[in-house]
Design an enzyme around this catalytic site. Structure first.
Site, short mmCIF file in Angstrom:
data_model
loop_
_atom_site.label_atom_id
_atom_site.label_comp_id
_atom_site.label_asym_id
_atom_site.label_seq_id
_atom_site.Cartn_x
_atom_site.Cartn_y
_atom_site.Cartn_z
N ARG A 34 0.81 -1.22 0.00
CA ARG A 34 0.00 0.00 0.00
C ARG A 34 0.85 1.28 0.00
O ARG A 34 0.49 2.28 0.62
CB ARG A 34 -0.95 0.02 1.20
CG ARG A 34 -1.96 -1.11 1.24
CD ARG A 34 -3.11 -0.86 0.27
NE ARG A 34 -4.12 -1.88 0.39
CZ ARG A 34 -5.25 -1.71 1.07
NH1 ARG A 34 -5.52 -0.57 1.65
NH2 ARG A 34 -6.12 -2.69 1.14
C1 LIG Z 1 -15.22 1.11 0.26
C2 LIG Z 1 -13.72 1.20 0.07
C3 LIG Z 1 -13.01 0.04 -0.25
C4 LIG Z 1 -11.62 0.10 -0.44
N1 LIG Z 1 -10.94 -1.05 -0.74
C5 LIG Z 1 -9.61 -1.00 -0.99
C6 LIG Z 1 -8.89 -2.19 -1.33
O1 LIG Z 1 -9.43 -3.29 -1.41
N2 LIG Z 1 -7.55 -2.07 -1.59
C7 LIG Z 1 -6.91 -0.87 -1.53
O2 LIG Z 1 -5.71 -0.81 -1.80
N3 LIG Z 1 -7.57 0.26 -1.19
C8 LIG Z 1 -8.90 0.23 -0.91
N4 LIG Z 1 -9.57 1.37 -0.56
C9 LIG Z 1 -8.83 2.64 -0.43
C10 LIG Z 1 -8.87 3.51 -1.72
O3 LIG Z 1 -9.92 3.13 -2.55
C11 LIG Z 1 -7.56 3.41 -2.49
O4 LIG Z 1 -6.52 3.86 -1.67
C12 LIG Z 1 -7.60 4.25 -3.80
O5 LIG Z 1 -6.54 3.80 -4.63
C13 LIG Z 1 -7.51 5.75 -3.57
O6 LIG Z 1 -7.68 6.40 -4.83
P1 LIG Z 1 -8.35 7.85 -4.91
O7 LIG Z 1 -8.30 8.29 -6.33
O8 LIG Z 1 -9.69 7.84 -4.27
O9 LIG Z 1 -7.32 8.70 -4.05
P2 LIG Z 1 -7.64 9.91 -3.04
O10 LIG Z 1 -8.38 9.39 -1.87
O11 LIG Z 1 -8.22 11.05 -3.77
O12 LIG Z 1 -6.16 10.28 -2.60
C14 LIG Z 1 -5.41 9.41 -1.79
C15 LIG Z 1 -3.94 9.86 -1.84
O13 LIG Z 1 -3.43 9.61 -3.16
C16 LIG Z 1 -2.95 10.83 -3.72
N5 LIG Z 1 -3.26 10.83 -5.16
C17 LIG Z 1 -4.43 10.53 -5.75
N6 LIG Z 1 -4.30 10.62 -7.09
C18 LIG Z 1 -3.02 10.99 -7.34
C19 LIG Z 1 -2.27 11.27 -8.51
N7 LIG Z 1 -2.80 11.19 -9.74
N8 LIG Z 1 -0.97 11.64 -8.37
C20 LIG Z 1 -0.41 11.74 -7.15
N9 LIG Z 1 -1.07 11.51 -6.00
C21 LIG Z 1 -2.36 11.13 -6.10
C22 LIG Z 1 -3.67 11.94 -2.98
O14 LIG Z 1 -2.92 13.14 -3.02
C23 LIG Z 1 -3.77 11.35 -1.58
O15 LIG Z 1 -2.56 11.53 -0.90
C24 LIG Z 1 -10.94 1.33 -0.32
C25 LIG Z 1 -11.67 2.49 0.01
C26 LIG Z 1 -13.03 2.43 0.21
C27 LIG Z 1 -13.78 3.68 0.56
#
Ligand SMILES: Cc1cc2nc3c(=O)[nH]c(=O)nc-3n(C[C@H](O)[C@H](O)[C@H](O)COP(=O)(O)OP(=O)(O)OC[C@H]3O[C@@H](n4cnc5c(N)ncnc54)[C@H](O)[C@@H]3O)c2cc1C
Length: 292
Positions: free
Chosen positions: A170
């Site tokens: 992660r």
């Molecule tokens: C219901 C649920 C289930 C989930 N299940 C999983 C799972 O099974 N496995 C898992 O790994 N995670 C899981 N997650 C966590 C989450 O979905 C992941 O971490 C996801 O990859 C975050 O992506 P995001 O675009 O929403 O990032 P955000 O929440 O918008 O950002 C998270 C971080 O990433 C950075 N970021 C985002 N995009 C970029 C970019 N283009 N460049 C640089 N930095 C960036 C942001 O600055 C921030 O620091 C889950 C979350 C929820 C709510």
């Protein structure tokens, strides 16, 4: 407005971030922009850098908690079409950093390209997935990343090949960059096989997390060699709640918010659970949620 004439039509001031996050709580971004092109994104970062304005990238908001005070800087979002494209290549896919992970997975499955189908059901963008190395038990996104294009803090475009990329559980070495393009290496496989795998993964995932649309976060990740559910039960914290913030009793590791819960209450609950679990079981529960 501190940004130059060139960007004034793009930058919004005091933009509420809560509607852009899964928890739907938190304060405002002092400046907020959704660039239409890579050049605009680079220009905005360069200008912010010259003016010593901190910059953050908001993906789909599925892994962040925005504090009530908000963020005194520039928040960028890459959801505009030109920054969220998905194309097939000779050896896999090329995706813009703002593309939804679910769309990238569907495209790979439809094109008969294996390697991402196990990740079905993880919310967020491909940029967020790569930076946080999104994973399920069967694999992570990092193992499929061949090359990344990103914007550095000076607004310059940098390219990182596979040997310069590091992915751990992660996490990645991309934290200080804005990921704008990801090249993924995938294996040709019959599409109907991939559809079956994706559906199976989706069924497993859906049964293990709150329904889409719920105000939720994956607050804790599985401890090494243990299970969150067991750790919470041992600490007598299964379903623990404080005000409008609670641990899901059905889905270990997820927390739920309701009503007018604040970000600070969410952070407090996460920290309290970590302290209590460690005190009663010795297990250090990790949280990968980013706090702004
Ligand atoms: C219901 C649920 C289930 C989930 N299940 C999983 C799972 O099974 N496995 C898992 O790994 N995670 C899981 N997650 C966590 C989450 O979905 C992941 O971490 C996801 O990859 C975050 O992506 P995001 O675009 O929403 O990032 P955000 O929440 O918008 O950002 C998270 C971080 O990433 C950075 N970021 C985002 N995009 C970029 C970019 N283009 N460049 C640089 N930095 C960036 C942001 O600055 C921030 O620091 C889950 C979350 C929820 C709510």
């Amino acid at each position: 407005m501190v940004f130059s004439q060139r960007f004034q039509h793009l930058v919004r001031v005091n933009e509420p971030l809560a509607p852009l996050t899964w928890l739907q709580i938190g304060g405002e971004a002092k400046y907020f922009a959704e660039p239409h092109t890579l050049e605009e994104a680079q220009g905005l970062v360069a200008e912010a850098n010259q003016k010593s304005i901190p910059v953050r990238l908001l993906g789909d908001g599925s892994n962040i908690i925005v504090r009530s005070a908000g963020f005194e800087g520039l928040v960028l979002n890459l959801s505009n079409a030109a920054l969220a494209t998905i194309e097939t290549t000779a050896s896999g896919l090329l995706a813009g950093g703002g593309a939804k992970l679910s769309h990238v997975i569907s495209k790979s499955v439809g094109a008969g390209l294996a390697g991402l189908e196990y990740l079905a059901g993880i919310p967020g963008t491909i940029g967020g997935a790569v930076v946080g190395n999104a994973a399920v038990k069967n694999g992570d996104v990092g193992s499929r990343v061949h090359r990344v294009k990103a914007i550095n803090s000076a607004g310059e475009l940098v390219e990182l090949q596979r040997d310069a990329l590091q992915f751990g559980f992660r996490r990645s070495n991309l934290d200080d960059l804005i990921v704008v393009e990801v090249e993924l290496t995938l294996e040709p496989t019959p599409a109907d096989t991939l559809v079956r795998r994706m559906q199976a993964a989706w069924i497993v995932k859906r049964a293990a997390q709150p329904a889409s649309g719920t105000r939720t976060l994956q607050a804790f990740i599985e401890p090494d060699g243990g299970s969150i559910g067991e750790a919470l039960e041992a600490a007598d914290l299964k379903g623990y709640s404080s005000g409008e913030v609670s641990l899901s009793s059905q889905f270990p590791g997820f927390l739920l918010v309701g009503g007018d819960a604040t970000s600070e209450q969410v952070i407090e609950l996460i920290q309290k659970v970590q302290r209590s679990v460690e005190a009663s079981t010795g297990v250090q529960l990790q949280s990968q949620v980013r706090i702004w």
